[in-house]
Write a protein that holds these residues in place. Structure first.
Motif, PDB file in Angstrom:
ATOM      1  N   MET A  87       7.932 -10.360   8.343  1.00  0.00           N
ATOM      2  CA  MET A  87       7.966 -11.166   6.968  1.00  0.00           C
ATOM      3  C   MET A  87       9.626 -11.673   6.961  1.00  0.00           C
ATOM      4  O   MET A  87      10.475 -11.047   7.283  1.00  0.00           O
ATOM      5  CB  MET A  87       7.720 -10.119   5.954  1.00  0.00           C
ATOM      6  CG  MET A  87       7.697 -11.289   4.601  1.00  0.00           C
ATOM      7  SD  MET A  87       7.048  -9.910   3.329  1.00  0.00           S
ATOM      8  CE  MET A  87       5.275  -9.499   3.703  1.00  0.00           C
ATOM      9  N   ALA A 120      12.867 -12.415   5.576  1.00  0.00           N
ATOM     10  CA  ALA A 120      13.884 -11.825   4.654  1.00  0.00           C
ATOM     11  C   ALA A 120      14.146 -12.738   3.261  1.00  0.00           C
ATOM     12  O   ALA A 120      14.682 -14.047   3.487  1.00  0.00           O
ATOM     13  CB  ALA A 120      15.108 -11.462   5.375  1.00  0.00           C
ATOM     14  N   THR A 165      15.750  -9.787  -3.289  1.00  0.00           N
ATOM     15  CA  THR A 165      14.909  -9.120  -4.011  1.00  0.00           C
ATOM     16  C   THR A 165      14.903  -9.211  -5.380  1.00  0.00           C
ATOM     17  O   THR A 165      15.681 -10.241  -5.760  1.00  0.00           O
ATOM     18  CB  THR A 165      15.425  -7.536  -3.905  1.00  0.00           C
ATOM     19  OG1 THR A 165      16.520  -7.586  -4.132  1.00  0.00           O
ATOM     20  CG2 THR A 165      15.216  -7.242  -2.367  1.00  0.00           C
ATOM     21  N   ARG A 177       2.342  -7.913   3.379  1.00  0.00           N
ATOM     22  CA  ARG A 177       1.989  -6.571   3.396  1.00  0.00           C
ATOM     23  C   ARG A 177       2.140  -5.981   2.143  1.00  0.00           C
ATOM     24  O   ARG A 177       3.391  -5.777   1.553  1.00  0.00           O
ATOM     25  CB  ARG A 177       2.666  -5.946   4.554  1.00  0.00           C
ATOM     26  CG  ARG A 177       2.509  -6.598   5.964  1.00  0.00           C
ATOM     27  CD  ARG A 177       3.308  -5.618   6.934  1.00  0.00           C
ATOM     28  NE  ARG A 177       2.700  -6.143   8.306  1.00  0.00           N
ATOM     29  CZ  ARG A 177       3.196  -7.436   8.838  1.00  0.00           C
ATOM     30  NH1 ARG A 177       3.835  -8.259   8.148  1.00  0.00           N
ATOM     31  NH2 ARG A 177       2.544  -7.377  10.121  1.00  0.00           N
ATOM     32  N   GLU A 178       0.974  -5.160   1.628  1.00  0.00           N
ATOM     33  CA  GLU A 178       1.066  -4.412   0.354  1.00  0.00           C
ATOM     34  C   GLU A 178       2.111  -3.495   0.457  1.00  0.00           C
ATOM     35  O   GLU A 178       2.937  -3.261  -0.536  1.00  0.00           O
ATOM     36  CB  GLU A 178      -0.254  -3.868   0.010  1.00  0.00           C
ATOM     37  CG  GLU A 178      -1.303  -4.953  -0.434  1.00  0.00           C
ATOM     38  CD  GLU A 178      -2.583  -3.997  -0.959  1.00  0.00           C
ATOM     39  OE1 GLU A 178      -2.494  -3.007  -0.739  1.00  0.00           O
ATOM     40  OE2 GLU A 178      -3.648  -4.726  -1.029  1.00  0.00           O
ATOM     41  N   GLU A 179       2.410  -2.753   1.449  1.00  0.00           N
ATOM     42  CA  GLU A 179       3.251  -1.677   1.465  1.00  0.00           C
ATOM     43  C   GLU A 179       4.669  -2.130   1.433  1.00  0.00           C
ATOM     44  O   GLU A 179       5.623  -1.479   0.801  1.00  0.00           O
ATOM     45  CB  GLU A 179       2.876  -0.629   2.738  1.00  0.00           C
ATOM     46  CG  GLU A 179       2.947  -1.390   4.025  1.00  0.00           C
ATOM     47  CD  GLU A 179       1.820  -1.924   4.612  1.00  0.00           C
ATOM     48  OE1 GLU A 179       1.699  -2.362   5.754  1.00  0.00           O
ATOM     49  OE2 GLU A 179       0.852  -2.418   3.695  1.00  0.00           O
ATOM     50  N   THR A 180       4.977  -3.144   1.949  1.00  0.00           N
ATOM     51  CA  THR A 180       6.260  -3.459   2.056  1.00  0.00           C
ATOM     52  C   THR A 180       6.811  -4.140   0.721  1.00  0.00           C
ATOM     53  O   THR A 180       7.984  -3.957   0.341  1.00  0.00           O
ATOM     54  CB  THR A 180       6.253  -4.786   3.107  1.00  0.00           C
ATOM     55  OG1 THR A 180       5.924  -4.311   4.545  1.00  0.00           O
ATOM     56  CG2 THR A 180       7.791  -5.435   3.070  1.00  0.00           C
ATOM     57  N   LEU A 181       5.820  -4.712   0.093  1.00  0.00           N
ATOM     58  CA  LEU A 181       6.141  -5.280  -1.268  1.00  0.00           C
ATOM     59  C   LEU A 181       6.196  -4.237  -2.184  1.00  0.00           C
ATOM     60  O   LEU A 181       7.242  -3.863  -3.261  1.00  0.00           O
ATOM     61  CB  LEU A 181       5.178  -6.149  -1.762  1.00  0.00           C
ATOM     62  CG  LEU A 181       4.852  -7.495  -1.077  1.00  0.00           C
ATOM     63  CD1 LEU A 181       3.778  -8.460  -1.131  1.00  0.00           C
ATOM     64  CD2 LEU A 181       6.183  -8.411  -1.154  1.00  0.00           C
ATOM     65  N   ARG A 222       1.139   0.727  -4.802  1.00  0.00           N
ATOM     66  CA  ARG A 222       0.322  -0.596  -4.413  1.00  0.00           C
ATOM     67  C   ARG A 222      -0.431  -1.281  -5.283  1.00  0.00           C
ATOM     68  O   ARG A 222      -1.127  -2.315  -5.005  1.00  0.00           O
ATOM     69  CB  ARG A 222      -0.323  -0.251  -2.859  1.00  0.00           C
ATOM     70  CG  ARG A 222       0.835   0.218  -2.032  1.00  0.00           C
ATOM     71  CD  ARG A 222       0.098   0.779  -0.643  1.00  0.00           C
ATOM     72  NE  ARG A 222      -0.901  -0.194   0.049  1.00  0.00           N
ATOM     73  CZ  ARG A 222      -1.476   0.082   1.154  1.00  0.00           C
ATOM     74  NH1 ARG A 222      -1.200   1.154   1.872  1.00  0.00           N
ATOM     75  NH2 ARG A 222      -2.336  -0.711   1.812  1.00  0.00           N
ATOM     76  N   ASP A 264       7.359  -1.287  -1.699  1.00  0.00           N
ATOM     77  CA  ASP A 264       8.598  -0.639  -1.324  1.00  0.00           C
ATOM     78  C   ASP A 264       9.649  -1.316  -1.733  1.00  0.00           C
ATOM     79  O   ASP A 264      10.607  -0.995  -2.560  1.00  0.00           O
ATOM     80  CB  ASP A 264       8.745  -0.302   0.260  1.00  0.00           C
ATOM     81  CG  ASP A 264       8.012   0.745   0.745  1.00  0.00           C
ATOM     82  OD1 ASP A 264       7.319   1.610  -0.046  1.00  0.00           O
ATOM     83  OD2 ASP A 264       7.958   0.935   1.964  1.00  0.00           O
ATOM     84  N   GLU A 265       9.596  -2.623  -1.891  1.00  0.00           N
ATOM     85  CA  GLU A 265      10.834  -3.402  -2.285  1.00  0.00           C
ATOM     86  C   GLU A 265      10.939  -3.495  -3.892  1.00  0.00           C
ATOM     87  O   GLU A 265      11.837  -3.280  -4.246  1.00  0.00           O
ATOM     88  CB  GLU A 265      10.327  -4.925  -1.962  1.00  0.00           C
ATOM     89  CG  GLU A 265      11.560  -6.076  -2.385  1.00  0.00           C
ATOM     90  CD  GLU A 265      11.143  -7.259  -2.262  1.00  0.00           C
ATOM     91  OE1 GLU A 265      11.785  -8.456  -2.798  1.00  0.00           O
ATOM     92  OE2 GLU A 265      10.088  -7.783  -1.424  1.00  0.00           O
ATOM     93  N   TYR A 285       8.033 -17.666   1.750  1.00  0.00           N
ATOM     94  CA  TYR A 285       7.027 -17.220   2.535  1.00  0.00           C
ATOM     95  C   TYR A 285       6.345 -18.513   3.182  1.00  0.00           C
ATOM     96  O   TYR A 285       5.684 -19.140   2.587  1.00  0.00           O
ATOM     97  CB  TYR A 285       5.923 -16.228   1.755  1.00  0.00           C
ATOM     98  CG  TYR A 285       6.425 -15.314   1.261  1.00  0.00           C
ATOM     99  CD1 TYR A 285       7.180 -14.410   2.160  1.00  0.00           C
ATOM    100  CD2 TYR A 285       6.280 -14.603   0.102  1.00  0.00           C
ATOM    101  CE1 TYR A 285       7.960 -13.159   1.261  1.00  0.00           C
ATOM    102  CE2 TYR A 285       6.605 -13.606  -0.665  1.00  0.00           C
ATOM    103  CZ  TYR A 285       7.499 -12.678  -0.043  1.00  0.00           C
ATOM    104  OH  TYR A 285       7.994 -11.704  -0.355  1.00  0.00           O
TER     105      TYR A 285
END
Length: 256
Positions: free
Chosen positions: A1, A3, A6, A49-53, A61, A55-56, A42
């Protein structure tokens, strides 16, 4: 993905998602992801990815799924079985009818529940015009797209008609990516960028002048004309570029 920046200012604790602040937080995440998609942070075809977002943004989730589902409903994302959620592609010809509706709605700003601008609102318009003047001197595609977004939201605040505001925003974000994607592929990209920024500056100057005297019907007429002309210029440039590429390929095949 890719960068990307944030989201600043979000509280770290996910417990807020279970309180009255959950809706506001979801809205902020939604706004950030939508902006990233529309600025091509993007790219079309990129998987989110749900998990990446999660975490950010330091959330579970569940709110991420809600945001992604909303963006999918708005046509900016799509779910692909076995792959996940990906950013949709965009095509200028496919969006022609959306642009046509945007043209018709633009004029309604000054007709449906118009909100007369106060001194703060007028100052906000003047500040955006100053940003655009600086952009004319130093053209930059991303800065142009960001000013365009800010200008849209400021214009949209000139009507208190909520359905008009909502549908205008939906259609704007369905089409706003097309300029960055299409123009960047043109052989004459830099010339097109310079021309569009110059024309946009004229539009802003005319609208600010109308806002300053409180003539919101004129604001709507100006906006309507410029949306229409902007789409036609971009479509004609894209078609001309495609024709040149086709002709060059045809000539090359004959040379062989």
């Amino acid at each position: 993905m890719t960068a990307v920046p944030t989201l600043g200012g979000l509280p770290a604790a996910d417990g807020a998602m279970q309180t009255g602040g959950s809706r506001e937080r979801i809205e902020r995440i939604y706004a950030v992801l939508r902006k990233r998609i529309c600025l091509l942070d993007y790219a079309p075809g990129e998987r989110l990815r749900e998990e990446t977002l999660a975490d950010e943004f330091d959330v579970s989730r569940t709110p991420i799924r809600r945001v992604l589902a909303r963006l999918e409903d708005e046509g900016l994302l799509r779910s692909v079985h076995g792959v996940g959620t990906i950013v949709t592609d965009i095509d200028i010809d496919a969006l022609e009818q959306v642009y046509q509706l945007r043209v018709e709605l633009a004029e309604l700003i000054g007709k449906l529940s118009p909100v007369q601008p106060d001194a703060d609102k007028i100052d906000a318009f003047r500040a955006l015009l100053a940003r655009c003047e600086a952009l004319v001197a130093r053209p930059d595609a991303r800065a142009f797209a960001e000013i365009n977004m800010d200008f849209f939201h400021l214009l949209n605040s000139l009507t208190a008609n909520e359905p008009l505001r909502a549908i205008s925003e939906l259609l704007y974000y369905q089409t706003t990516r097309i300029w960055l994607k299409t123009a960047s592929r043109l052989e004459s990209y830099q010339a097109v960028l310079n021309t569009e920024i110059t024309i946009f500056h004229r539009e802003m100057a005319d609208i600010v002048a109308a806002v300053e005297i409180g003539d919101l019907e004129v604001v709507g007429h100006i906006r309507r004309a410029h949306i229409s002309m902007s789409f036609l210029r971009l479509r004609n440039s894209a078609h001309a570029d495609a024709t040149r590429a086709h002709d060059a390929g045809h000539d090359a095949s004959h040379d062989d």
